[in-house]
Design an enzyme around this catalytic site. Structure first.
Site, PDB file in Angstrom:
ATOM      1  N   LYS A  83     -65.066 -35.019 -61.487  1.00 46.83           N
ATOM      2  CA  LYS A  83     -64.916 -33.834 -62.335  1.00 46.83           C
ATOM      3  C   LYS A  83     -64.615 -32.569 -61.539  1.00 46.83           C
ATOM      4  CE  LYS A  83     -64.965 -34.273 -66.027  1.00 46.83           C
ATOM      5  NZ  LYS A  83     -63.817 -34.738 -66.854  1.00 46.83           N
ATOM      6  N   THR A 116     -57.601 -35.289 -62.120  1.00 47.82           N
ATOM      7  CA  THR A 116     -56.561 -35.549 -63.126  1.00 47.82           C
ATOM      8  C   THR A 116     -55.532 -34.435 -63.140  1.00 47.82           C
ATOM      9  OG1 THR A 116     -58.152 -36.779 -64.482  1.00 47.82           O
ATOM     10  CG2 THR A 116     -56.145 -36.018 -65.575  1.00 47.82           C
ATOM     11  N   TRP A 117     -55.976 -33.223 -62.983  1.00 48.50           N
ATOM     12  CA  TRP A 117     -55.090 -32.068 -62.967  1.00 48.50           C
ATOM     13  C   TRP A 117     -54.065 -32.171 -61.833  1.00 48.50           C
ATOM     14  CZ3 TRP A 117     -57.224 -26.386 -62.164  1.00 48.50           C
ATOM     15  CH2 TRP A 117     -56.231 -25.454 -62.483  1.00 48.50           C
ATOM     16  N   HIS A 173     -62.611 -41.260 -55.979  1.00 49.03           N
ATOM     17  CA  HIS A 173     -63.772 -40.384 -55.845  1.00 49.03           C
ATOM     18  C   HIS A 173     -64.641 -40.837 -54.670  1.00 49.03           C
ATOM     19  CE1 HIS A 173     -62.751 -38.429 -59.523  1.00 49.03           C
ATOM     20  NE2 HIS A 173     -63.005 -39.464 -60.286  1.00 49.03           N
ATOM     21  N   ARG A 190     -64.630 -28.370 -55.892  1.00 55.50           N
ATOM     22  CA  ARG A 190     -65.057 -27.447 -56.949  1.00 55.50           C
ATOM     23  C   ARG A 190     -66.470 -26.969 -56.648  1.00 55.50           C
ATOM     24  NH1 ARG A 190     -65.071 -29.038 -63.443  1.00 55.50           N
ATOM     25  NH2 ARG A 190     -64.965 -26.894 -64.242  1.00 55.50           N
ATOM     26  N   SER A 192     -70.067 -29.946 -65.399  1.00 57.09           N
ATOM     27  CA  SER A 192     -68.989 -30.811 -65.870  1.00 57.09           C
ATOM     28  C   SER A 192     -69.366 -32.284 -65.764  1.00 57.09           C
ATOM     29  CB  SER A 192     -67.708 -30.534 -65.074  1.00 57.09           C
ATOM     30  OG  SER A 192     -66.610 -31.199 -65.641  1.00 57.09           O
ATOM     31  N   TYR A 196     -60.604 -25.800 -56.628  1.00 53.78           N
ATOM     32  CA  TYR A 196     -60.420 -25.715 -58.079  1.00 53.78           C
ATOM     33  C   TYR A 196     -60.341 -24.258 -58.527  1.00 53.78           C
ATOM     34  CZ  TYR A 196     -61.360 -26.939 -63.001  1.00 53.78           C
ATOM     35  OH  TYR A 196     -61.285 -27.110 -64.365  1.00 53.78           O
ATOM     36  N   VAL A 243     -48.949 -28.614 -66.913  1.00 53.09           N
ATOM     37  CA  VAL A 243     -50.282 -28.763 -66.326  1.00 53.09           C
ATOM     38  C   VAL A 243     -51.244 -27.663 -66.758  1.00 53.09           C
ATOM     39  CG1 VAL A 243     -49.371 -30.016 -64.335  1.00 53.09           C
ATOM     40  CG2 VAL A 243     -49.718 -27.542 -64.168  1.00 53.09           C
ATOM     41  N   ARG A 295     -62.885 -30.930 -71.014  1.00 53.06           N
ATOM     42  CA  ARG A 295     -63.794 -30.133 -71.826  1.00 53.06           C
ATOM     43  C   ARG A 295     -63.388 -28.666 -71.891  1.00 53.06           C
ATOM     44  NH1 ARG A 295     -68.780 -27.745 -71.252  1.00 53.06           N
ATOM     45  NH2 ARG A 295     -68.466 -27.864 -69.001  1.00 53.06           N
TER      46      ARG A 295
END
Length: 316
Positions: free
Chosen positions: A58, A62-63, A130, A152, A160, A216, A250, A278
């Site tokens: 998290k 994915t971004w 991960h 992050r 998250s 992030y 994106v 989210r």
């Protein structure tokens, strides 16, 4: 043997299997969904042009995966209704999961990251993980693969991940918020300590030039700026029009609505608990932490974050 997802055929409702147990795996807490294919993960044969995108859970994997995919294969492929879902195109290396009901006729019957990657014929292969640094296959280093690491801040990370663990059956139950905060500080969650994860990749970056370390918070602050840095690392020069198109794709809200990217087809997540994507914000932690909890995290951070060259922002 993995427990598959079951369905009630009369109601067409998903019946989730029991949550997996957390166990110590070579010094890191893991669940069987990420260790049952371990020999194949460790023996995975990387290629020189492979691109590995590594993050703590998290933290924007994915971004960035979506961004790298669009850079290499174009936005039209993403908009195509028949194009693969992002986690088929960019498999999670360590995943080993067997669903009873496929999400689509063309979906794999077994989600083994290593097997899915071996079947990819396009180049470069984009690989998601991960895994802590020490668990990466040795072929990644032997082939001098490019690694993109996204970090992050600890407070937004725990918020998250807490919401994600509420909705995914592949992680143990998170329990209530206060105890989860403590377990996170202790590193007693899947993939282990946040501190170890972000620090070890940062330290490796000092001796391995093919790591691009991203934050992030920087991406939220100025996506275009960080996009340009990423392109430079990858040796790519998209046109102004291509850049504009990719940056539109994106944007968080666009990704959240994109069924190719938002994981909405995954069987085995409880979307009544939370969406996979989210909020995508910096500073959402303030809506969950008490003053005392924030102070505890700040004090813990001062004790454990020894490297003065690695700094995080909890707001922008």
């Amino acid at each position: 043997m993995l427990t598959p997802v079951h369905y009630n055929t009369k109601s067409n409702q998903m019946s989730l299997p029991p949550r997996p147990q957390l166990f110590d795996f070579h010094g890191v807490p893991m669940t069987r969904y990420f260790t049952d294919n371990w020999e194949n993960v460790q023996n995975f044969q990387a290629k020189p042009d492979d691109i590995l995108i590594a993050t703590y859970p998290k933290a924007g994997n994915t971004w960035v995966s979506h961004m790298v995919d669009l850079l290499h294969f174009g936005t039209e492929s993403s908009k195509n209704q028949t194009s693969p879902l992002i986690y088929h195109k960019i498999p999670l290396l360590e995943l080993n999961f067997t669903p009873i009901q496929p999400e689509s006729p063309n979906a794999p019957s077994v989600f083994k990251g290593t097997e899915m990657l071996e079947k990819i014929t396009t180049s470069p292969r984009i690989i998601k993980t991960h895994l802590p640094l020490k668990f990466l296959p040795k072929s990644i280093w032997e082939q001098n693969c490019r690694i993109i690491y996204v970090a992050r801040n600890i407070k937004d990370s725990v918020v998250s991940l807490f919401h994600f663990e509420r909705m995914t059956f592949m992680h143990p139950e998170p329990g209530e918020w206060t105890s989860y905060l403590q377990r996170f500080l202790e590193g007693n969650i899947v993939f282990g300590s946040w501190y170890d994860h972000v620090n070890n990749y940062w330290e490796k970056k000092q001796t391995y030039s093919n790591i691009h370390y991203m934050f992030y918070e920087d991406m939220i602050e100025d996506t275009g700026r960080e996009f340009d840095k990423l392109c430079s690392f990858l040796g790519l020069s998209p046109s102004a029009e291509e850049k504009k198109d990719i940056l539109s794709c994106v944007m968080f809200e666009n990704m959240k609505k994109n069924n190719k990217v938002n994981y909405s087809a995954v069987k085995g997540m409880d979307y009544k608990m939370s969406s996979f994507m989210r909020k995508g914000k910096v500073g959402d932690w303030i809506n969950y932490f008490t003053v005392a909890q924030s102070k505890e995290y700040d004090e813990d951070y001062k004790k454990k974050m020894k490297n003065p060259t690695l700094t995080f922002r909890t707001e922008i």
